[in-house]
Design a protein around this motif. Structure first.
Motif, short mmCIF file in Angstrom:
data_model
loop_
_atom_site.label_atom_id
_atom_site.label_comp_id
_atom_site.label_asym_id
_atom_site.label_seq_id
_atom_site.Cartn_x
_atom_site.Cartn_y
_atom_site.Cartn_z
N ARG A 1 0.84 -1.27 -0.10
CA ARG A 1 0.00 0.07 -0.03
C ARG A 1 0.88 1.38 0.03
O ARG A 1 0.36 2.53 -0.13
CB ARG A 1 -0.80 -0.11 1.16
CG ARG A 1 -2.07 -1.25 1.07
CD ARG A 1 -2.88 -0.91 2.40
NE ARG A 1 -3.66 -1.98 2.08
CZ ARG A 1 -4.99 -2.08 2.14
NH1 ARG A 1 -5.60 -0.69 2.22
NH2 ARG A 1 -5.86 -2.91 2.07
N SER A 2 2.31 0.99 0.10
CA SER A 2 2.90 2.22 0.17
C SER A 2 3.27 2.74 -1.30
O SER A 2 3.12 2.13 -2.24
CB SER A 2 4.45 1.95 0.92
OG SER A 2 5.17 1.31 0.14
N ARG A 3 4.00 3.70 -1.39
CA ARG A 3 4.29 4.36 -2.67
C ARG A 3 5.56 3.41 -2.99
O ARG A 3 5.83 3.45 -4.41
CB ARG A 3 4.95 5.87 -2.85
CG ARG A 3 6.19 5.92 -1.79
CD ARG A 3 6.62 7.45 -1.89
NE ARG A 3 7.75 7.78 -1.07
CZ ARG A 3 8.76 7.94 -1.40
NH1 ARG A 3 8.76 8.21 -2.81
NH2 ARG A 3 9.99 8.30 -0.60
N ASN B 1 3.46 0.10 -4.91
CA ASN B 1 2.48 0.21 -5.72
C ASN B 1 2.77 0.58 -7.10
O ASN B 1 2.76 1.69 -7.20
CB ASN B 1 1.19 0.60 -5.00
CG ASN B 1 -0.11 0.47 -5.83
OD1 ASN B 1 -0.11 -0.07 -7.09
ND2 ASN B 1 -1.07 1.15 -5.50
N SER B 2 3.16 -0.29 -7.94
CA SER B 2 3.31 0.24 -9.48
C SER B 2 2.35 0.77 -10.13
O SER B 2 2.46 1.56 -11.05
CB SER B 2 4.12 -0.84 -10.09
OG SER B 2 3.23 -2.06 -10.40
N ARG C 1 0.20 3.12 -9.28
CA ARG C 1 0.22 4.74 -9.35
C ARG C 1 1.17 5.43 -9.97
O ARG C 1 1.24 6.59 -10.11
CB ARG C 1 0.31 4.79 -7.66
CG ARG C 1 -0.41 4.36 -6.81
CD ARG C 1 -0.33 4.90 -5.40
NE ARG C 1 -1.20 4.23 -4.30
CZ ARG C 1 -0.78 4.28 -3.25
NH1 ARG C 1 -0.03 4.54 -2.46
NH2 ARG C 1 -1.64 3.58 -2.39
N ARG C 2 2.21 4.72 -10.44
CA ARG C 2 3.02 5.37 -11.23
C ARG C 2 2.53 5.87 -12.66
O ARG C 2 1.90 4.97 -13.32
CB ARG C 2 4.33 4.55 -11.55
CG ARG C 2 5.24 4.25 -10.27
CD ARG C 2 6.39 3.49 -10.63
NE ARG C 2 6.88 3.03 -9.41
CZ ARG C 2 7.31 1.65 -9.08
NH1 ARG C 2 7.00 0.88 -10.28
NH2 ARG C 2 8.01 1.67 -8.00
#
Length: 141
Positions: A65-67, A70-71, A73-74
């Motif tokens: 769930r972190s930046r 999670n690919s 969200r890129r």
């Protein structure tokens, strides 16, 4: 179950993580450390395994769930100013031909293309994206 197995497994996962660079093996190594701590505290083998599994699972969910995990969200790198430092810069375009032109930018000739919905009327344009070797531009307002 010997407590040394937990520490060897954690160390092996950390070394393997150095070759992959994904952080997932590091989260599982945290679970192995939790199992080792449970051993040191005198817990039974099934409690050690349960502690290792629970901590690893929680760490994996937090990572996902972190930046870093999670690919999805890129965004598109061609439009990301943090990736392409040219995005947001301005340039002058003297002559257009059907929404395309050649313009001098950073000491070299570049292919320039108008962003969808933009007109050829301005002299200064702001770079909104890079697609291959083409600068996608919008009129500077």
């Amino acid at each position: 179950m010997s407590g040394l197995i937990w520490w060897i497994a954690a160390g092996g996962l950390i070394v393997a993580e150095l070759f992959t660079g994904t952080f997932y093996l590091l989260m599982i190594a945290l679970g192995m450390v939790a199992g080792g701590i449970a051993f040191v505290m005198g817990a039974w083998a099934h409690v050690q395994i349960g502690a290792a599994a629970v901590v690893a699972l929680i760490a994996l969910v937090v990572l996902r769930r972190s930046r870093f995990g999670n690919s999805k969200r890129r965004g598109d790198a061609s439009r990301d100013a943090a990736v392409n430092l040219d995005i947001g810069a301005t340039l002058q375009v003297d002559q257009w031909r059907d929404g395309r032109a050649r313009a001098m930018y950073r000491g070299a000739q570049w292919d320039v293309e108008l962003a969808p919905g933009e007109s050829e009327g301005a002299r200064l344009y702001r770079i909104t994206a890079l697609e291959g070797n083409r600068l996608i531009v919008a009129a500077e307002r």
